[in-house]
Design a protein around this motif. Sequence first.
Motif, PDB file in Angstrom:
ATOM      1  N   ALA A   1      15.566   2.763  -5.670  1.00 21.73           N
ATOM      2  CA  ALA A   1      14.370   2.089  -7.000  1.00 21.73           C
ATOM      3  C   ALA A   1      14.843   1.110  -5.833  1.00 21.73           C
ATOM      4  O   ALA A   1      13.254   0.569  -6.009  1.00 21.73           O
ATOM      5  CB  ALA A   1      13.996   3.114  -7.649  1.00 21.73           C
ATOM      6  N   VAL A   2      15.248   0.077  -6.503  1.00 25.57           N
ATOM      7  CA  VAL A   2      15.370  -1.181  -6.359  1.00 25.57           C
ATOM      8  C   VAL A   2      15.018  -1.525  -5.431  1.00 25.57           C
ATOM      9  O   VAL A   2      15.263  -2.509  -4.477  1.00 25.57           O
ATOM     10  CB  VAL A   2      16.938  -1.479  -6.704  1.00 25.57           C
ATOM     11  N   GLU A   3      16.095  -0.793  -4.093  1.00 24.15           N
ATOM     12  CA  GLU A   3      15.825  -1.253  -2.942  1.00 24.15           C
ATOM     13  C   GLU A   3      14.795  -1.257  -1.731  1.00 24.15           C
ATOM     14  O   GLU A   3      14.090  -2.042  -1.426  1.00 24.15           O
ATOM     15  CB  GLU A   3      16.853  -0.050  -2.234  1.00 24.15           C
ATOM     16  N   ALA A   4      14.048   0.018  -2.808  1.00 32.15           N
ATOM     17  CA  ALA A   4      11.553  -0.220  -2.512  1.00 32.15           C
ATOM     18  C   ALA A   4      11.603  -1.254  -2.723  1.00 32.15           C
ATOM     19  O   ALA A   4      10.688  -1.667  -2.438  1.00 32.15           O
ATOM     20  CB  ALA A   4      11.972   1.530  -2.400  1.00 32.15           C
ATOM     21  N   VAL A   5      11.336  -1.911  -4.547  1.00 32.92           N
ATOM     22  CA  VAL A   5      10.427  -2.552  -4.757  1.00 32.92           C
ATOM     23  C   VAL A   5      11.129  -3.744  -3.409  1.00 32.92           C
ATOM     24  O   VAL A   5      10.523  -4.844  -3.497  1.00 32.92           O
ATOM     25  CB  VAL A   5      11.750  -2.665  -6.321  1.00 32.92           C
TER      26      VAL A   5
ATOM     27  N   GLY B   1       4.491  -0.040  -2.220  1.00 34.05           N
ATOM     28  CA  GLY B   1       4.091  -0.510  -3.674  1.00 34.05           C
ATOM     29  C   GLY B   1       4.270   0.633  -5.036  1.00 34.05           C
ATOM     30  O   GLY B   1       3.945   0.216  -6.571  1.00 34.05           O
ATOM     31  N   GLY B   2       4.823   1.481  -4.977  1.00 30.76           N
ATOM     32  CA  GLY B   2       5.197   2.879  -5.946  1.00 30.76           C
ATOM     33  C   GLY B   2       5.885   3.561  -5.380  1.00 30.76           C
ATOM     34  O   GLY B   2       6.126   3.744  -4.466  1.00 30.76           O
ATOM     35  N   LEU B   3       7.021   4.291  -6.357  1.00 36.25           N
ATOM     36  CA  LEU B   3       7.319   5.859  -6.184  1.00 36.25           C
ATOM     37  C   LEU B   3       6.839   6.772  -6.114  1.00 36.25           C
ATOM     38  O   LEU B   3       5.876   6.845  -7.719  1.00 36.25           O
ATOM     39  CB  LEU B   3       9.072   5.337  -6.731  1.00 36.25           C
ATOM     40  N   MET B   4       7.223   7.343  -5.753  1.00 35.78           N
ATOM     41  CA  MET B   4       7.171   9.030  -6.200  1.00 35.78           C
ATOM     42  C   MET B   4       8.020  10.007  -6.643  1.00 35.78           C
ATOM     43  O   MET B   4       8.174   9.716  -5.802  1.00 35.78           O
ATOM     44  CB  MET B   4       5.626   9.643  -5.530  1.00 35.78           C
ATOM     45  N   LEU B   5       7.699  10.174  -7.721  1.00 38.91           N
ATOM     46  CA  LEU B   5       8.970  10.855  -8.539  1.00 38.91           C
ATOM     47  C   LEU B   5       9.144  12.955  -8.123  1.00 38.91           C
ATOM     48  O   LEU B   5       7.954  13.068  -8.848  1.00 38.91           O
ATOM     49  CB  LEU B   5      10.164  10.609  -9.679  1.00 38.91           C
ATOM     50  N   PHE B   6       9.966  13.153  -7.730  1.00 34.47           N
ATOM     51  CA  PHE B   6      10.045  15.231  -7.161  1.00 34.47           C
ATOM     52  C   PHE B   6      11.675  15.582  -8.116  1.00 34.47           C
ATOM     53  O   PHE B   6      12.667  14.488  -7.506  1.00 34.47           O
ATOM     54  CB  PHE B   6      10.474  14.874  -6.224  1.00 34.47           C
ATOM     55  N   GLY B   7      11.692  16.168  -9.160  1.00 34.76           N
ATOM     56  CA  GLY B   7      13.012  16.348  -9.508  1.00 34.76           C
ATOM     57  C   GLY B   7      13.449  17.939  -9.339  1.00 34.76           C
ATOM     58  O   GLY B   7      12.609  18.911  -8.915  1.00 34.76           O
ATOM     59  N   VAL B   8      14.873  18.103  -8.977  1.00 37.47           N
ATOM     60  CA  VAL B   8      15.240  19.085  -8.253  1.00 37.47           C
ATOM     61  C   VAL B   8      16.063  19.543  -9.531  1.00 37.47           C
ATOM     62  O   VAL B   8      17.464  19.331  -9.514  1.00 37.47           O
ATOM     63  CB  VAL B   8      15.827  19.485  -7.218  1.00 37.47           C
ATOM     64  N   PRO B   9      16.087  20.172 -10.221  1.00 39.55           N
ATOM     65  CA  PRO B   9      16.234  21.569 -11.260  1.00 39.55           C
ATOM     66  C   PRO B   9      17.833  21.969 -10.891  1.00 39.55           C
ATOM     67  O   PRO B   9      17.402  22.998  -9.536  1.00 39.55           O
ATOM     68  CB  PRO B   9      15.867  22.021 -12.106  1.00 39.55           C
ATOM     69  N   SER B  10      18.728  22.334 -11.432  1.00 38.35           N
ATOM     70  CA  SER B  10      20.081  23.463 -10.879  1.00 38.35           C
ATOM     71  C   SER B  10      19.412  24.679 -11.773  1.00 38.35           C
ATOM     72  O   SER B  10      20.064  25.469 -11.849  1.00 38.35           O
ATOM     73  CB  SER B  10      21.383  22.606 -11.300  1.00 38.35           C
TER      74      SER B  10
ATOM     75  N   ASP C   1       0.429  -1.249  -0.085  1.00 40.85           N
ATOM     76  CA  ASP C   1       0.010   0.292  -0.364  1.00 40.85           C
ATOM     77  C   ASP C   1       0.721   1.385   0.133  1.00 40.85           C
ATOM     78  O   ASP C   1      -0.002   2.258  -0.223  1.00 40.85           O
ATOM     79  CB  ASP C   1      -0.496   0.085   1.462  1.00 40.85           C
ATOM     80  N   LEU C   2       1.697   1.241   0.051  1.00 36.95           N
ATOM     81  CA  LEU C   2       3.154   2.241   0.560  1.00 36.95           C
ATOM     82  C   LEU C   2       3.511   3.312  -0.812  1.00 36.95           C
ATOM     83  O   LEU C   2       3.980   1.673  -1.582  1.00 36.95           O
ATOM     84  CB  LEU C   2       3.818   1.813   1.508  1.00 36.95           C
ATOM     85  N   VAL C   3       4.030   3.849  -0.677  1.00 39.91           N
ATOM     86  CA  VAL C   3       4.353   5.133  -1.900  1.00 39.91           C
ATOM     87  C   VAL C   3       5.586   5.178  -1.280  1.00 39.91           C
ATOM     88  O   VAL C   3       5.059   6.345  -0.489  1.00 39.91           O
ATOM     89  CB  VAL C   3       3.631   5.270  -2.738  1.00 39.91           C
TER      90      VAL C   3
END
Length: 336
Positions: free
Chosen positions: A69-73, A78-87, A34-36
């Motif tokens: 990501a591999v470690e979480a899987v 259950g899922g990953l939510m990605l946030f980007g930090v641009p330069s 259930d967790l992301v």
Amino acid sequence: MATAAPFPAGRPRRLRTTPALRALVAQTRPAAADLVLPLFVREGLAEPAPIASMPGVVQHSRDSLRKAAVEAVQAGVGGLMLFGVPSTRDATGTGGTDDDGILNVAIRDVVAEVGDATVVMSDLCLDEFTDHGHCGVLDADGRVDNDATLVRYAEMGLAQAAAGAHVLGLSGMMDGQVGVVRAALDADRLTDTAILAYTAKYASAFFGPFREAVESTLQGDRRTYQQDPANADEALRELALDLAEGADIVMVKPALPYLDVLRRVADEAARHGVPVAAYQVSGEYSMAEAAFERGWLDRERTIVETLTSVRRAGAGVVLTYWAVEAARLLEHGTRA
Ligand code: PBG
């Protein structure tokens, strides 16, 4: 002389007698699936960089993101939510729509690494990419321009879907955002890309540490687009609109301070058969971590209790920075 009192209505304590009985009748069982896990990736980093106000959470390099990501899987998350930090940032958040922008590159990396094994979600909002830090573009008077922002969200949605994201997390709280992104995806035959709508997102102090995590430049606040913490009814209005516009999953955020809103949204969403998520946000995490550091709260019990509460209030899916640790706790009863 002790006489047993009559208990015609029953003795609830009887079912709490042993761990086995408690387990047998437990109604809410949060599970790893259930967790992301929210993850931050920063452009140009060679090594992961700690986030001071979120102990244990880092800004990832492209390389360490793939490993995380591999470690979480492997932990069963259950899922990953990605946030980007641009330069670099600009007025319209070009980095969010650029195929070479850090978030779109990271989506490709993660999908290539674990895309068949988990659900890859991406934050669809401009605040990390704009130089003023608002979630949308500004009009001539410096106000967030709702409809001009929708055009940018549609472009961003297409870029993220093209990069392979399975679920787009629309977190900007612009009116009409779900409908506009859905229409753009469908017009490009990206009909399988799902939309997670941040349906009831409050203008919350609990997002404070996140602003450090994404190095937000925001001056002021987001009260003209995020919901007033004083209001619960309008969450149902937001829900009705998101459902009508085609949201696949609806979300309440933050989680613990808004469990009443979560319960109401969950009851209504259930009538439409739509799954509900809740986001245990940065400030909820940092607040507990600070107490763990001081020995004021028991780490494992607190983590599991907060997740249980959020699930009990009606969320089937929970976004949490503790996802990997909690997955191990929930599945094996240990953090190892
Ligand atoms: C907007 C966004 C925010 C969060 C998730 N998406 C920040 C905001 O609205 O100010 C906050 C998440 C958290 O606090 O953990 N892109």
